[in-house]
Motif scaffolding. Structure first.
Motif, mmCIF file in Angstrom:
data_model
loop_
_atom_site.group_PDB
_atom_site.id
_atom_site.type_symbol
_atom_site.label_atom_id
_atom_site.label_comp_id
_atom_site.label_asym_id
_atom_site.label_seq_id
_atom_site.Cartn_x
_atom_site.Cartn_y
_atom_site.Cartn_z
ATOM 1 N N ASN A 266 10.330 20.350 40.282
ATOM 2 C CA ASN A 266 9.382 19.720 39.903
ATOM 3 C C ASN A 266 9.071 20.175 38.523
ATOM 4 O OD1 ASN A 266 8.658 18.408 43.328
ATOM 5 N ND2 ASN A 266 7.922 20.477 42.971
ATOM 6 N N PRO A 267 9.235 18.747 38.065
ATOM 7 C CA PRO A 267 8.904 18.797 36.401
ATOM 8 C C PRO A 267 7.688 19.733 36.077
ATOM 9 C CG PRO A 267 8.876 16.335 37.734
ATOM 10 C CD PRO A 267 8.484 17.068 38.232
ATOM 11 N N ILE A 268 7.765 20.242 34.982
ATOM 12 C CA ILE A 268 6.275 21.190 34.255
ATOM 13 C C ILE A 268 6.419 20.720 32.641
ATOM 14 C CG2 ILE A 268 7.760 23.007 35.174
ATOM 15 C CD1 ILE A 268 4.892 24.574 35.294
ATOM 16 N N THR A 269 5.351 20.700 32.096
ATOM 17 C CA THR A 269 5.889 21.237 30.635
ATOM 18 C C THR A 269 4.988 22.278 30.190
ATOM 19 O OG1 THR A 269 3.591 20.392 30.161
ATOM 20 C CG2 THR A 269 4.761 18.683 30.720
ATOM 21 N N ALA A 270 5.389 22.427 28.344
ATOM 22 C CA ALA A 270 5.586 24.446 28.294
ATOM 23 C C ALA A 270 4.152 23.939 28.344
ATOM 24 C CB ALA A 270 6.421 24.130 27.044
ATOM 25 N N ILE B 116 7.144 29.410 24.901
ATOM 26 C CA ILE B 116 7.148 29.284 26.308
ATOM 27 C C ILE B 116 7.441 28.212 25.427
ATOM 28 C CG2 ILE B 116 5.945 28.026 27.827
ATOM 29 C CD1 ILE B 116 3.492 30.122 27.427
ATOM 30 N N ARG B 117 8.586 27.511 25.805
ATOM 31 C CA ARG B 117 9.365 25.237 25.710
ATOM 32 C C ARG B 117 10.159 24.989 26.055
ATOM 33 N NH1 ARG B 117 12.333 30.218 23.670
ATOM 34 N NH2 ARG B 117 13.916 30.061 23.208
ATOM 35 N N GLU B 118 10.246 24.042 26.448
ATOM 36 C CA GLU B 118 11.153 22.788 27.310
ATOM 37 C C GLU B 118 12.550 22.984 27.285
ATOM 38 O OE1 GLU B 118 8.865 19.727 27.338
ATOM 39 O OE2 GLU B 118 7.114 20.565 27.687
ATOM 40 N N ASP B 119 13.246 23.622 28.146
ATOM 41 C CA ASP B 119 15.048 22.738 27.534
ATOM 42 C C ASP B 119 15.259 21.511 28.010
ATOM 43 O OD1 ASP B 119 17.535 23.272 27.800
ATOM 44 O OD2 ASP B 119 17.226 25.254 29.722
ATOM 45 N N ALA B 120 16.498 21.029 26.786
ATOM 46 C CA ALA B 120 15.946 19.629 27.500
ATOM 47 C C ALA B 120 17.529 19.606 27.721
ATOM 48 C CB ALA B 120 16.103 19.309 25.463
ATOM 49 N N THR B 121 18.357 20.620 28.203
ATOM 50 C CA THR B 121 19.869 19.585 28.752
ATOM 51 C C THR B 121 19.767 20.593 30.124
ATOM 52 O OG1 THR B 121 20.314 23.077 28.948
ATOM 53 C CG2 THR B 121 20.472 22.229 26.767
ATOM 54 N N VAL B 122 18.894 20.529 30.546
ATOM 55 C CA VAL B 122 17.895 20.289 31.902
ATOM 56 C C VAL B 122 16.917 19.022 32.472
ATOM 57 C CG1 VAL B 122 19.021 22.276 32.601
ATOM 58 C CG2 VAL B 122 17.095 22.846 32.262
ATOM 59 N N VAL C 83 11.691 27.845 29.039
ATOM 60 C CA VAL C 83 12.306 28.752 27.999
ATOM 61 C C VAL C 83 11.455 30.019 27.885
ATOM 62 C CG1 VAL C 83 14.473 29.776 27.059
ATOM 63 C CG2 VAL C 83 14.383 27.469 27.336
ATOM 64 N N LEU C 84 10.876 30.727 27.937
ATOM 65 C CA LEU C 84 10.500 31.348 27.622
ATOM 66 C C LEU C 84 11.272 33.409 27.437
ATOM 67 C CD1 LEU C 84 9.625 34.243 29.967
ATOM 68 C CD2 LEU C 84 8.620 32.032 31.072
ATOM 69 N N TRP C 85 10.123 33.574 26.644
ATOM 70 C CA TRP C 85 9.748 35.314 25.933
ATOM 71 C C TRP C 85 9.475 36.050 26.683
ATOM 72 C CZ3 TRP C 85 13.544 38.174 23.227
ATOM 73 C CH2 TRP C 85 13.213 39.621 22.722
ATOM 74 N N CYS C 86 9.763 37.489 27.313
ATOM 75 C CA CYS C 86 9.163 38.297 28.042
ATOM 76 C C CYS C 86 9.348 39.532 27.470
ATOM 77 C CB CYS C 86 8.858 38.052 29.565
ATOM 78 S SG CYS C 86 8.592 39.258 30.782
ATOM 79 N N VAL C 87 8.095 40.304 27.746
ATOM 80 C CA VAL C 87 8.004 41.867 27.191
ATOM 81 C C VAL C 87 7.114 42.607 27.512
ATOM 82 C CG1 VAL C 87 8.388 42.964 25.220
ATOM 83 C CG2 VAL C 87 8.776 40.734 24.921
ATOM 84 N N SER C 88 7.711 44.355 28.007
ATOM 85 C CA SER C 88 6.888 44.769 28.899
ATOM 86 C C SER C 88 6.380 46.298 28.710
ATOM 87 C CB SER C 88 6.678 44.394 30.799
ATOM 88 O OG SER C 88 5.531 45.271 31.181
ATOM 89 N N ASP C 89 6.222 46.993 28.932
ATOM 90 C CA ASP C 89 6.394 47.976 28.746
ATOM 91 C C ASP C 89 6.484 48.403 29.988
ATOM 92 O OD1 ASP C 89 6.212 51.288 29.165
ATOM 93 O OD2 ASP C 89 4.463 51.117 27.322
ATOM 94 N N ASN C 90 8.739 49.153 29.810
ATOM 95 C CA ASN C 90 8.809 49.575 31.262
ATOM 96 C C ASN C 90 8.964 50.930 32.172
ATOM 97 O OD1 ASN C 90 10.446 50.666 29.113
ATOM 98 N ND2 ASN C 90 11.519 51.361 30.434
ATOM 99 N N LEU C 91 7.953 51.899 31.113
ATOM 100 C CA LEU C 91 7.345 53.501 32.016
ATOM 101 C C LEU C 91 6.186 52.589 32.593
ATOM 102 C CD1 LEU C 91 8.347 55.074 29.012
ATOM 103 C CD2 LEU C 91 9.585 54.855 30.886
ATOM 104 N N ARG C 92 5.719 51.300 32.064
ATOM 105 C CA ARG C 92 4.437 51.627 32.498
ATOM 106 C C ARG C 92 4.409 50.192 33.856
ATOM 107 N NH1 ARG C 92 -0.185 53.989 30.165
ATOM 108 N NH2 ARG C 92 -1.632 52.524 30.964
ATOM 109 N N LYS C 93 4.783 48.878 33.385
ATOM 110 C CA LYS C 93 4.458 48.061 34.128
ATOM 111 C C LYS C 93 5.898 48.384 35.117
ATOM 112 C CE LYS C 93 3.513 44.569 37.241
ATOM 113 N NZ LYS C 93 2.423 45.482 38.425
#
Length: 344
Positions: free
Chosen positions: A252-256, A297-303, A308-318
């Motif tokens: 379903n549609p979803i915007t940034a 967070i941004r919209e992907d015009a190719t689909v 598209v988004l960037w995700c970062v987390s402390d791997n030893l913690r979460k």
């Protein structure tokens, strides 16, 4: 109520983090027992303002212990977790040993806490892979809104995901580069200092690595078996925190803007997303933090319906210790586990 908690692998990176997080979150413990192999017996670890000495796993009696946080690798868990569970102690395991067992819940509390109810079949609960944990925390609220059909994820994983020896190798190689000494690769198949390695874990017959396969299998088990996912996992010369570039397709549609608002309200997530230099989170800033950070967070015009988004987390913690303690908190808060001393 307070619980007796044992930590297997207490001297490792994740084990020490578990001790810190239990203290930080004031988990109600009657006693904390650090356990390790024979070579680490007597080694001291910190728990809050206390110093504890490690005991030997082989001779420890779990019959009066309520929770075992297991962070000693898959082979140790395969051998010990069923034996510990048989003594009535609930094992929360950080290895890959039990993640794909149908009788073992694979839990990320912000995503599928209800699935913990089945833990009594084996008295074992599995922690997901570190790269999967942060990914599903980000995907879950978006999936609830617009139904995810496909995910393409590229990971940039820190060396701490491969243990202390890997961290030592990055440090040693970096120093060698600066002083013009020979660079030795022991833990990794190629030099990691000032380099990238597009291989995490072993290769499988189809050309994907086991780390990439884990992300597929675990996302399906935790979130939705209908989601299609493909991953490329890369080791990068960063000490702590995993980063991920995530392309998501929706039914379903979803915007940034909608995604940004949803993620700002999501449990375990912090959105840092300004369209300016530095308006995003990097691995360095996420280290030592509990949140899964979302940026860019941004919209992907190719689909048709893509983000598209960037995700970062402390791997030893979460990605490991925090998630395990959060699972223990779920057991406590839902009154699924009565302390043995209280029951007696």
């Amino acid at each position: 109520m307070s619980y007796k908690v044992a930590i297997v692998g207490a001297t490792g990176n994740v084990g020490r983090e578990m001790l810190d997080i239990l203290a930080e979150r004031r988990f109600p413990v009657s006693e904390v027992v650090p356990l390790a192999s024979s070579r680490s017996i007597g080694m001291e670890v910190s728990f809050g303002d206390k110093t504890l000495k490690c005991k030997h796993l082989d001779t420890y009696d779990f019959s009066d212990t309520d929770i075992c946080l297991m962070s000693a690798g898959g082979s140790v868990s395969k051998d010990w977790s069923p034996r510990i569970g048989a003594q009535g102690c609930v094992v929360i395991d950080n290895s890959s040993a039990w993640r794909y067992d149908a009788d073992v819940p694979l839990i990320v509390p912000e995503v599928n806490a209800d699935a913990v109810a089945g833990f009594r079949k084996r008295n074992i609960i599995a922690n997901p892979n570190c790269s999967t944990a942060q990914l599903v925390v980000a995907l879950k609220p978006l999936h609830d809104k617009a139904k995810i059909t496909r995910v393409v994820v590229s990971t940039y994983q820190s060396v701490s995901g491969a243990g202390k020896e890997a961290m030592d190798e990055l440090f040693a190689q970096t120093r060698s580069v600066f002083v013009s000494d020979p660079v030795e690769a022991k833990k990794f198949p190629k030099r990691i200092a000032f380099n990238l390695i597009p291989q995490i874990d072993v290769f499988m017959e189809d050309g994907f690595t086991k780390e990439e396969w884990k992300m597929v299998a675990e996302t399906k088990k935790i979130l939705d078996p209908k989601i299609k996912l493909v991953a490329t996992c890369v080791r990068v010369p960063v000490f702590i925190s995993h980063s991920e570039a995530v392309n998501i397709e929706f039914e379903n549609p979803i915007t940034a803007d909608e995604a940004r608002d949803i993620l700002r309200e999501a449990p375990g997530v912090l959105v840092i997303d300004k369209h300016e230099p530095g308006g995003y989170i990097t691995p360095h800033e996420a280290a030592g933090e509990d949140a899964t950070y979302i940026s860019r967070i941004r919209e992907d015009a190719t689909v048709e319906n893509g983000l598209v988004l960037w995700c970062v987390s402390d791997n030893l913690r979460k990605g490991a210790a925090l998630n395990a303690v959060q699972i223990a908190e779920v057991l406590m808060n839902r009154k699924l586990l009565t302390p043995k001393k209280a029951a007696a």
